[in-house]
Design an enzyme around this catalytic site. Structure first.
Site, PDB file in Angstrom:
ATOM      1  N   ASP A 165      -3.005   0.220   9.173  1.00 22.45           N
ATOM      2  CA  ASP A 165      -3.332   0.258   7.662  1.00 22.45           C
ATOM      3  C   ASP A 165      -4.852   0.140   7.058  1.00 22.45           C
ATOM      4  OD1 ASP A 165      -3.421  -1.842   5.588  1.00 22.45           O
ATOM      5  OD2 ASP A 165      -5.983  -2.983   7.030  1.00 22.45           O
TER       6      ASP A 165
ATOM      7  N   LYS B 218       0.706  -1.024   0.274  1.00 24.14           N
ATOM      8  CA  LYS B 218       0.238  -0.135   0.580  1.00 24.14           C
ATOM      9  C   LYS B 218       0.745   0.801  -0.013  1.00 24.14           C
ATOM     10  CE  LYS B 218      -2.386  -1.927   3.373  1.00 24.14           C
ATOM     11  NZ  LYS B 218      -1.971  -3.331   3.196  1.00 24.14           N
TER      12      LYS B 218
ATOM     13  N   LYS C 139      -6.204   2.584   3.221  1.00 21.00           N
ATOM     14  CA  LYS C 139      -6.483   1.955   2.256  1.00 21.00           C
ATOM     15  C   LYS C 139      -8.093   3.119   1.758  1.00 21.00           C
ATOM     16  CE  LYS C 139      -6.277  -3.458   3.537  1.00 21.00           C
ATOM     17  NZ  LYS C 139      -6.382  -4.464   4.313  1.00 21.00           N
TER      18      LYS C 139
HETATM   19  N1  LIG Z   1      -1.260 -11.071   4.506  1.00 19.72           N
HETATM   20  C1  LIG Z   1      -2.288 -10.651   3.583  1.00 19.72           C
HETATM   21  O1  LIG Z   1      -3.556 -11.076   3.798  1.00 19.72           O
HETATM   22  C2  LIG Z   1      -2.648  -9.223   2.845  1.00 19.72           C
HETATM   23  C3  LIG Z   1      -3.623  -8.891   1.617  1.00 19.72           C
HETATM   24  C4  LIG Z   1      -3.382  -7.708   0.945  1.00 19.72           C
HETATM   25  C5  LIG Z   1      -2.327  -6.906   1.188  1.00 19.72           C
HETATM   26  N2  LIG Z   1      -1.135  -7.475   1.688  1.00 19.72           N
HETATM   27  C6  LIG Z   1       0.159  -7.323   1.868  1.00 19.72           C
HETATM   28  O2  LIG Z   1       1.343  -8.034   0.685  1.00 19.72           O
HETATM   29  C7  LIG Z   1       2.391  -8.187   1.203  1.00 19.72           C
HETATM   30  C8  LIG Z   1       3.405  -9.192   1.756  1.00 19.72           C
HETATM   31  O3  LIG Z   1       2.188  -9.366   2.624  1.00 19.72           O
HETATM   32  P1  LIG Z   1       3.094 -10.598   3.433  1.00 19.72           P
HETATM   33  O4  LIG Z   1       2.420 -11.142   4.469  1.00 19.72           O
HETATM   34  O5  LIG Z   1       3.524 -11.527   2.483  1.00 19.72           O
HETATM   35  O6  LIG Z   1       4.607 -10.087   4.514  1.00 19.72           O
HETATM   36  P2  LIG Z   1       5.795 -10.672   4.852  1.00 19.72           P
HETATM   37  O7  LIG Z   1       5.257 -11.811   5.108  1.00 19.72           O
HETATM   38  O8  LIG Z   1       6.361 -10.443   5.358  1.00 19.72           O
HETATM   39  O9  LIG Z   1       6.496 -10.721   3.905  1.00 19.72           O
HETATM   40  C9  LIG Z   1       6.983  -9.376   2.962  1.00 19.72           C
HETATM   41  C10 LIG Z   1       8.770 -10.218   2.420  1.00 19.72           C
HETATM   42  O10 LIG Z   1       9.125  -8.392   1.741  1.00 19.72           O
HETATM   43  C11 LIG Z   1      10.780  -8.777   2.108  1.00 19.72           C
HETATM   44  N3  LIG Z   1      10.996  -7.453   2.447  1.00 19.72           N
HETATM   45  C12 LIG Z   1      11.178  -6.363   3.414  1.00 19.72           C
HETATM   46  N4  LIG Z   1      11.703  -5.107   2.981  1.00 19.72           N
HETATM   47  C13 LIG Z   1      12.148  -5.603   2.608  1.00 19.72           C
HETATM   48  C14 LIG Z   1      13.586  -4.711   1.502  1.00 19.72           C
HETATM   49  N5  LIG Z   1      13.657  -3.623   1.762  1.00 19.72           N
HETATM   50  N6  LIG Z   1      13.517  -5.236   0.388  1.00 19.72           N
HETATM   51  C15 LIG Z   1      13.311  -6.122  -0.132  1.00 19.72           C
HETATM   52  N7  LIG Z   1      12.238  -7.248   0.302  1.00 19.72           N
HETATM   53  C16 LIG Z   1      11.715  -7.045   1.767  1.00 19.72           C
HETATM   54  C17 LIG Z   1      10.531  -9.609   3.268  1.00 19.72           C
HETATM   55  O11 LIG Z   1      11.962  -9.951   3.820  1.00 19.72           O
HETATM   56  P3  LIG Z   1      12.309 -11.319   4.213  1.00 19.72           P
HETATM   57  O12 LIG Z   1      11.806 -12.206   4.152  1.00 19.72           O
HETATM   58  O13 LIG Z   1      14.208 -11.689   4.129  1.00 19.72           O
HETATM   59  O14 LIG Z   1      12.353 -11.031   6.049  1.00 19.72           O
HETATM   60  C18 LIG Z   1       9.474 -10.609   2.822  1.00 19.72           C
HETATM   61  O15 LIG Z   1      10.085 -12.165   1.620  1.00 19.72           O
HETATM   62  C19 LIG Z   1       2.635  -6.278   2.216  1.00 19.72           C
HETATM   63  O16 LIG Z   1       2.658  -5.089   1.420  1.00 19.72           O
HETATM   64  C20 LIG Z   1       0.970  -6.305   2.721  1.00 19.72           C
HETATM   65  O17 LIG Z   1       0.259  -5.137   3.111  1.00 19.72           O
HETATM   66  C21 LIG Z   1      -1.014  -8.422   2.558  1.00 19.72           C
END
Ligand SMILES: NC(=O)c1ccc[n+]([C@@H]2O[C@H](COP(=O)([O-])OP(=O)(O)OC[C@H]3O[C@@H](n4cnc5c(N)ncnc54)[C@H](OP(=O)(O)O)[C@@H]3O)[C@@H](O)[C@H]2O)c1
Length: 387
Positions: free
Chosen positions: A229, A130, A233
């Site tokens: 968050d 976002k 949105k």
């Molecule tokens: N979960 C949901 O239901 C949902 C719904 C809608 C949107 N989203 C969005 O989807 C996105 C991912 O969510 P998630 O749940 O998959 O999060 P997550 O499991 O914490 O994964 C985040 C990933 O981003 C990497 N990362 C963080 N900072 C970075 C940087 N500066 N450079 C490169 N990589 C970086 C992390 O690396 P590491 O592995 O090294 O920590 C990890 O691989 C977020 O923006 C979230 O708001 C999630």
């Protein structure tokens, strides 16, 4: 220019000449929850456009391979790479073969700040992050200007409501001349899940733990609990409807005392939330007695002024549509010039790893399809992923 491929350090150097026809993908956040699921979808060979993963990164490392990376094999190789220092991965992406789509599955503001550079260079961006679409005006304007200048696109459908058809519907309505009068919504799947749990008798802290375990919560749950968050949105949604608004314009009431949200470590935060359990147990009991229910409500009203945007925990009557949602559902109720007689209502599950990754994949396929003539997808070739 030749650049060392870290995945083959010591074996060979590779350049970034265009490989055989395919849409190239650079996946940021590859080892995260959404990133991993997306890789599985790419590997499952769904879709009619050739996709080739040529780069991956997480917060610790990056990996580039011109011939394509087999998704699972690449994650192992990414984990083996320990050094994120030195070369700037974001700049390296500019030299990758085209067409190229950067898929940003991080929740990083730092990565979102790179969008104008990539978009300006003709690189499409697909993301559930976002921080780009809700950025303050200078970055938001730079993102829009870069798209206009190069023709590259940013697809962000999953930033609001995961896979629900909210954002593009609102953009279509706005493009067709609609004007919002007022709206109310539940935009946080996490808080929807948490408050649903509290109303079923769970302690608030346990309900948050469950939301984290289910994959609904943001990487740092304070982002959900503070209302940030939901506020982001609401900004994205109102911008889709043509409003010039930014995060600081949204009145925001956190779900719990802001002092409880200070912990930098998510595990510590989950422990400190126990301090809010009794308050929320009592609130749920009072609401129950009054035939009401707590929801984390986003609202906007410009019927008598420039518009007031707000996100806050609110008690509403139990027969209100926003009180009827099952845990984790999102909902939008929009009153507008076109939806004047009766509001537009969109509701359904609005978070979760599978739904979000599916939405990102749909955005990715739609983006790749833009390049169909360039990559010759007239055949029935499916997703290309190196084994
Ligand atoms: N979960 C949901 O239901 C949902 C719904 C809608 C949107 N989203 C969005 O989807 C996105 C991912 O969510 P998630 O749940 O998959 O999060 P997550 O499991 O914490 O994964 C985040 C990933 O981003 C990497 N990362 C963080 N900072 C970075 C940087 N500066 N450079 C490169 N990589 C970086 C992390 O690396 P590491 O592995 O090294 O920590 C990890 O691989 C977020 O923006 C979230 O708001 C999630």
């Amino acid at each position: 220019m030749k650049i060392e491929d870290k995945s083959r350090r010591g074996e060979t150097n590779v350049g970034f000449d265009a490989p055989a026809a395919a849409v190239n993908i650079a996946l940021i956040g590859a080892s995260g929850r959404i990133g991993r699921r997306l890789l599985e979808l790419v590997a499952a060979r769904i879709g009619a456009v050739r996709l080739r993963v040529v780069a991956m990164a997480n917060s610790r490392s990056w990996l580039i391979a011109r011939d394509g990376l087999g998704p699972q094999q690449a994650l192992v190789r990414l984990a083996a790479e320990a050094d994120a220092s030195g070369t700037d991965f974001a700049d390296l992406l500019l030299r990758l073969p085209r067409p190229l789509v950067v898929v940003d599955c991080s929740a990083s503001a730092e990565i979102a700040a790179r969008y104008p550079r990539w978009l300006g260079a003709g690189i499409d961006v697909v993301t559930p992050n976002k921080f780009g679409s809700s950025a303050n005006r200078p970055l938001a304007q730079a993102i829009a200007a870069a798209q206009a200048a190069s023709g590259a696109v940013l697809r962000d459908a999953t930033t609001v409501g995961a896979q629900l058809p909210i954002l593009y519907t609102l953009r279509d309505l706005h493009a067709a001349g609609d004007r919002v009068e007022r709206l109310e919504a539940v935009l946080s799947g996490t808080l929807s899940y948490v408050l649903g749990g509290v109303h079923r008798g769970a302690a608030l802290s346990q309900a948050v733990r469950d939301a984290v375990a289910q994959g609904y919560a943001e990487p740092h749950p304070a982002c959900d609990l503070s209302g940030e968050d939901a506020a982001r949105k609401l900004v994205i949604l109102l911008r889709a409807l043509g409003h010039d608004i930014e995060l600081g314009d949204v009145e925001r009431v956190p779900l719990v005392d802001a002092a409880l949200l200070d912990a930098a470590d998510p595990a510590h935060l989950l422990r400190s939330l126990e301090g809010a359990d009794e308050t929320w147990r009592a609130r749920a009991a009072v609401a129950q007695a009054r035939r009401e229910r707590w929801v984390y409500r986003a609202s906007f009203d410009c019927t008598s002024g420039p518009g007031r945007a707000r996100v806050a925990p609110e008690r509403i009557a139990i027969d209100h549509p926003l009180a009827q949602l099952t845990p984790c559902e999102n909902a939008l109720i929009l009153h507008s010039a076109y939806y004047h007689a009766a509001p537009l209502r969109i509701a359904g599950p609005g978070a979760g790893i599978d739904l979000t990754a599916a939405g990102v994949f749909a955005d990715l396929l739609a983006t790749a399809q833009r390049h169909a003539p360039a990559v010759g997808v007239a055949d029935t070739a499916l997703v290309e992923a190196a084994a």
